[in-house]
Every structure is written in C-alpha cells, then in structure tokens.
Motif scaffolding. Sequence first.
Motif, PDB file in Angstrom:
ATOM      1  N   GLY A 166       0.613  -0.878  -0.350  1.00 25.97           N
ATOM      2  CA  GLY A 166      -0.293   0.187   0.186  1.00 25.97           C
ATOM      3  C   GLY A 166       0.427   1.152  -0.449  1.00 25.97           C
ATOM      4  N   GLN A 167       2.258   1.436  -0.446  1.00 26.55           N
ATOM      5  CA  GLN A 167       2.805   2.398  -0.779  1.00 26.55           C
ATOM      6  C   GLN A 167       2.699   3.266  -1.275  1.00 26.55           C
ATOM      7  N   LEU A 168       2.687   2.822  -2.478  1.00 29.81           N
ATOM      8  CA  LEU A 168       1.536   4.085  -3.275  1.00 29.81           C
ATOM      9  C   LEU A 168       0.414   4.682  -3.503  1.00 29.81           C
ATOM     10  N   ARG A 169      -0.287   4.078  -2.435  1.00 29.70           N
ATOM     11  CA  ARG A 169      -1.914   4.661  -2.177  1.00 29.70           C
ATOM     12  C   ARG A 169      -1.611   5.801  -1.394  1.00 29.70           C
ATOM     13  N   LYS A 170      -0.441   4.841  -0.574  1.00 30.41           N
ATOM     14  CA  LYS A 170      -0.311   6.437   0.490  1.00 30.41           C
ATOM     15  C   LYS A 170       0.310   7.370   0.158  1.00 30.41           C
ATOM     16  N   LEU A 171       1.515   7.495  -1.338  1.00 31.68           N
ATOM     17  CA  LEU A 171       2.336   8.281  -1.713  1.00 31.68           C
ATOM     18  C   LEU A 171       1.363   9.158  -2.467  1.00 31.68           C
ATOM     19  N   PHE A 172       0.673   8.799  -2.772  1.00 27.57           N
ATOM     20  CA  PHE A 172      -0.610   9.841  -4.183  1.00 27.57           C
ATOM     21  C   PHE A 172      -1.936   9.649  -3.168  1.00 27.57           C
ATOM     22  N   GLY A 173      -2.438   9.477  -2.030  1.00 30.84           N
ATOM     23  CA  GLY A 173      -3.738  10.204  -0.723  1.00 30.84           C
ATOM     24  C   GLY A 173      -4.438   9.588  -1.652  1.00 30.84           C
ATOM     25  N   VAL A 174      -4.679   8.084  -1.798  1.00 30.82           N
ATOM     26  CA  VAL A 174      -6.127   6.774  -1.894  1.00 30.82           C
ATOM     27  C   VAL A 174      -6.538   6.717  -1.593  1.00 30.82           C
ATOM     28  N   LYS A 175      -7.160   7.055  -1.395  1.00 31.19           N
ATOM     29  CA  LYS A 175      -7.909   6.222   0.056  1.00 31.19           C
ATOM     30  C   LYS A 175      -9.415   5.069   0.152  1.00 31.19           C
ATOM     31  N   SER A 176      -9.700   4.422   1.007  1.00 31.97           N
ATOM     32  CA  SER A 176      -9.682   3.381   0.773  1.00 31.97           C
ATOM     33  C   SER A 176     -11.741   4.167   0.919  1.00 31.97           C
ATOM     34  N   SER A 177     -12.284   3.062  -0.025  1.00 29.82           N
ATOM     35  CA  SER A 177     -14.354   3.988  -0.189  1.00 29.82           C
ATOM     36  C   SER A 177     -15.065   2.201   0.678  1.00 29.82           C
ATOM     37  N   LEU A 178     -16.699   2.886   0.807  1.00 27.55           N
ATOM     38  CA  LEU A 178     -17.619   1.837   1.543  1.00 27.55           C
ATOM     39  C   LEU A 178     -16.990   1.850   2.727  1.00 27.55           C
ATOM     40  N   LEU A 219     -14.167  -0.584   3.160  1.00 26.98           N
ATOM     41  CA  LEU A 219     -14.109  -2.020   3.416  1.00 26.98           C
ATOM     42  C   LEU A 219     -13.401  -2.046   1.393  1.00 26.98           C
ATOM     43  N   LEU A 220     -13.391  -1.136   1.001  1.00 24.51           N
ATOM     44  CA  LEU A 220     -12.996  -0.946  -0.222  1.00 24.51           C
ATOM     45  C   LEU A 220     -11.764  -0.624  -1.177  1.00 24.51           C
ATOM     46  N   PRO A 221     -10.264  -0.992  -0.832  1.00 21.47           N
ATOM     47  CA  PRO A 221      -9.260  -0.230  -1.578  1.00 21.47           C
ATOM     48  C   PRO A 221     -10.069   1.204  -3.157  1.00 21.47           C
ATOM     49  N   GLY A 222      -9.865   2.214  -2.918  1.00 25.27           N
ATOM     50  CA  GLY A 222     -10.059   3.232  -3.528  1.00 25.27           C
ATOM     51  C   GLY A 222     -10.235   2.563  -5.124  1.00 25.27           C
ATOM     52  N   ARG A 223     -10.759   3.411  -6.338  1.00 30.00           N
ATOM     53  CA  ARG A 223     -10.611   4.006  -7.195  1.00 30.00           C
ATOM     54  C   ARG A 223     -10.077   5.789  -7.878  1.00 30.00           C
ATOM     55  N   GLU A 224      -8.738   5.429  -8.459  1.00 27.50           N
ATOM     56  CA  GLU A 224      -8.692   6.786  -8.502  1.00 27.50           C
ATOM     57  C   GLU A 224      -8.127   7.153  -9.767  1.00 27.50           C
ATOM     58  N   THR A 225      -7.670   8.352 -10.422  1.00 27.22           N
ATOM     59  CA  THR A 225      -7.301   8.429 -11.504  1.00 27.22           C
ATOM     60  C   THR A 225      -6.547   9.274 -11.637  1.00 27.22           C
ATOM     61  N   PHE A 226      -5.033   9.634 -11.987  1.00 22.07           N
ATOM     62  CA  PHE A 226      -3.553  10.782 -11.981  1.00 22.07           C
ATOM     63  C   PHE A 226      -3.405  10.766 -12.980  1.00 22.07           C
ATOM     64  N   VAL A 227      -3.385  12.008 -13.149  1.00 18.44           N
ATOM     65  CA  VAL A 227      -2.464  12.455 -14.873  1.00 18.44           C
ATOM     66  C   VAL A 227      -1.279  13.229 -14.502  1.00 18.44           C
ATOM     67  N   ILE A 228      -0.353  13.051 -14.689  1.00 11.32           N
ATOM     68  CA  ILE A 228       0.471  13.703 -14.204  1.00 11.32           C
ATOM     69  C   ILE A 228       1.637  13.822 -15.493  1.00 11.32           C
ATOM     70  N   ASP A 229       1.422  14.787 -15.661  1.00  8.01           N
ATOM     71  CA  ASP A 229       2.599  15.643 -16.895  1.00  8.01           C
ATOM     72  C   ASP A 229       3.930  15.350 -17.682  1.00  8.01           C
ATOM     73  N   LYS A 230       4.689  16.046 -18.324  1.00  7.42           N
ATOM     74  CA  LYS A 230       5.973  15.014 -18.397  1.00  7.42           C
ATOM     75  C   LYS A 230       6.812  15.651 -17.548  1.00  7.42           C
ATOM     76  N   ASN A 231       6.386  16.783 -16.814  1.00  3.10           N
ATOM     77  CA  ASN A 231       7.468  17.408 -15.998  1.00  3.10           C
ATOM     78  C   ASN A 231       7.514  17.401 -14.941  1.00  3.10           C
ATOM     79  N   GLY A 232       6.321  15.414 -14.177  1.00  6.15           N
ATOM     80  CA  GLY A 232       5.698  15.142 -13.135  1.00  6.15           C
ATOM     81  C   GLY A 232       5.169  15.672 -12.456  1.00  6.15           C
ATOM     82  N   VAL A 233       4.273  16.698 -12.050  1.00  3.98           N
ATOM     83  CA  VAL A 233       3.618  17.401 -12.394  1.00  3.98           C
ATOM     84  C   VAL A 233       2.172  17.146 -12.095  1.00  3.98           C
ATOM     85  N   LEU A 234       1.489  16.607 -11.095  1.00  2.00           N
ATOM     86  CA  LEU A 234      -0.026  16.190 -11.346  1.00  2.00           C
ATOM     87  C   LEU A 234      -1.309  16.974 -11.762  1.00  2.00           C
TER      88      LEU A 234
END
Length: 153
Positions: free
Chosen positions: A97-109, A112-127
């Motif tokens: 769960g280290q990536l979930r922690k790094l990105f701040g993806v929380k559980s849902s329901l 009970l369930l790992p969260g569903r979240e999408t991130f778009v990061i530009d070519k400079n590494g910026v969210l």
Amino acid sequence: MSLQEGDKVDHFSCKDDNGATFESTSLLGKKVAVVYFYPKNFTPGCTKEACDFRDHYTEFKELGAEVIAVSSDSASSHQKFKTKYRLPFIFLADKDGQLRKLFGVKSSLLGLLPGRETFVIDKNGVLRYRFNSLNASKHMSKALSVVKQIADE
C-alpha cells in the motif's frame, strides 16, 4: 497527506507485473503518465475499467502518454489478468500500500474496498488531474480528455 493538482510527484519504485522493479524515474519527468488505482483484478468494474484503457491505449500512446494500473494484487495475478484481457500497459503490484499512501488514495465503502482513483501527470512530473469515483466507466474518458488538453499545450 495526499497529492494535489499542481504537486510534483515524488519518485517511487514498485514491483511490476513481471516481478521486476519499476522505477518512476524511467517515465515521470519524461512523458505524460496516467496512473490509475483500482480495487482488484477480475472483478466486473475493474475488468471494465482495464478494458476501457486497453481499447483506447493506442490513443494514449499517440498523444505521448503511458498508462499504469495499480492494485494490491500480486505480480502473478496481474500477469493472468493482463493475459486474459490482452492488456498492453504497465501493472504495478502495490502489496504493502505504499503507492496508495504516496498518492493519498483512500479506501471507499466505509474502508471495505481499496479506492478507485486516476491521476494524470504531465511530462514535467506535475500532477495535472485527479479523479476519484467508484464508477469505473468514467475514469478512462476523463483521463484521455486531460491527456488531449496537455498534448495541445
């Protein structure tokens, strides 16, 4: 702490679907990345989401973007999932769960369930975009729209 739009994404490493170590420096800061977190391989919503990204993967590639899928499933489970559904992109096995922690993806329901979240990061590494929804059918289209906007800049 969770990533917010405008934040630079920190370096990370994680096992990929082949059991090799994926280093974010191989991609982040070089090209646009779509990183999507999902609950579990082979479940109906997660399969639909993965197949949506598969069906539009050529568009992402043509726009200079790479897709990375992340769940707590094992590398071998990712391999089976990729093979069964012919999924061409990178899968990362976030067992601890280290990536979930790094990105701040929380559980849902209620946790009970790992969260569903999408991130778009530009070519400079910026969210540039963060989208959280249990509705698996919306993630790919939202991500593709943002990738197109970035490509037009």
